[in-house]
Design a protein around this motif. Sequence first.
Motif, short mmCIF file in Angstrom:
data_model
loop_
_atom_site.label_atom_id
_atom_site.label_comp_id
_atom_site.label_asym_id
_atom_site.label_seq_id
_atom_site.Cartn_x
_atom_site.Cartn_y
_atom_site.Cartn_z
N PRO A 21 0.82 -1.22 0.00
CA PRO A 21 0.00 0.00 0.00
C PRO A 21 0.85 1.27 0.00
O PRO A 21 2.01 1.26 0.40
CB PRO A 21 -0.79 -0.12 1.31
N ASP A 22 0.25 2.38 -0.45
CA ASP A 22 0.93 3.67 -0.43
C ASP A 22 0.87 4.30 0.96
O ASP A 22 1.78 5.03 1.36
CB ASP A 22 0.29 4.62 -1.44
N VAL A 23 -0.23 4.06 1.68
CA VAL A 23 -0.41 4.57 3.04
C VAL A 23 -1.09 3.47 3.85
O VAL A 23 -1.95 2.75 3.34
CB VAL A 23 -1.29 5.85 3.07
N VAL A 24 -0.70 3.33 5.12
CA VAL A 24 -1.33 2.36 6.01
C VAL A 24 -1.95 3.12 7.19
O VAL A 24 -1.27 3.89 7.86
CB VAL A 24 -0.31 1.33 6.54
N HIS A 25 -3.25 2.90 7.42
CA HIS A 25 -3.96 3.53 8.53
C HIS A 25 -4.33 2.45 9.53
O HIS A 25 -5.06 1.52 9.20
CB HIS A 25 -5.22 4.23 8.00
N ALA A 33 5.18 1.57 4.17
CA ALA A 33 4.57 2.81 3.71
C ALA A 33 4.38 3.77 4.89
O ALA A 33 4.47 3.35 6.06
CB ALA A 33 3.23 2.51 3.05
N PRO A 34 4.09 5.05 4.63
CA PRO A 34 3.79 5.99 5.73
C PRO A 34 2.61 5.49 6.56
O PRO A 34 1.64 4.95 6.03
CB PRO A 34 3.44 7.28 4.99
N LEU A 35 2.70 5.69 7.86
CA LEU A 35 1.70 5.16 8.79
C LEU A 35 0.87 6.29 9.40
O LEU A 35 1.41 7.28 9.90
CB LEU A 35 2.39 4.39 9.92
#
Length: 238
Positions: free
Chosen positions: A121-125, A144-146
């Motif tokens: 993924p590009d971003v992980v939430h 990826a950025p969290l």
Amino acid sequence: MAPSPTFTLPKASPVTHRFISQLQEGEVLRQFFLLRRVEHRRTKDGKPFLDLVLADKTGTLRARVWEEALKRCPTPLVECEFVAVKGRVETYQGALQATLEFIDTVAHLRSQGRALAAFGPDVVHVHEPFAPSTGLWALLGARAPLVATFHSGAEPARLYDALAPVLRRLARRLAVRIAVSEAAARVARRRLGGTFEVIPNGVDTERFAVAEPARLGPGRKLLFVGRLDARKGFRLAV
């Protein structure tokens, strides 16, 4: 009996759970146990629940997973597997037991980490990134950025306090920190430091604006939506 599991966080000391012999009523559980026994049962109303026995090297603890939490169990549970749990210690008929809101096998959580790496993924939430569940494994495995959302505003949080030095190091991986309330931000900030953006849980107001009023009959009625937590203000209503 197998020894209690040790979960090693990257670039940090191993984190072990609080032993069953040390648990007290009211404590919050976010840790690992050996699953000694699993029984599928039903309440008098016919609702399904799980009757479990959790174990570590100091003893056993009976636990229940009620219907709503049972719906969130992602995988079948098998005896003699290690499991990650989240819940609270209570007293029932003079003995300690746990009511669990989350339980999953360690093997399944590890597979989630592999799936995350394959997806790329590009971003992980993640939600509640330091609870022993899918969010924690995502935090540890994501490249990826969290973005992390913190929900708990409960105090005291003894385990949170004890692990704070380790968690602060892990929290450096978070690009954005969100809390659903000022209370949740205060609890997390006190242990982790850093800046939190407060974004309350959303409500679809249009859905309720067109709802038909219920026919409840004469007399005063009180509808309380939320946990029986002091900060929810239930005492002011009654």
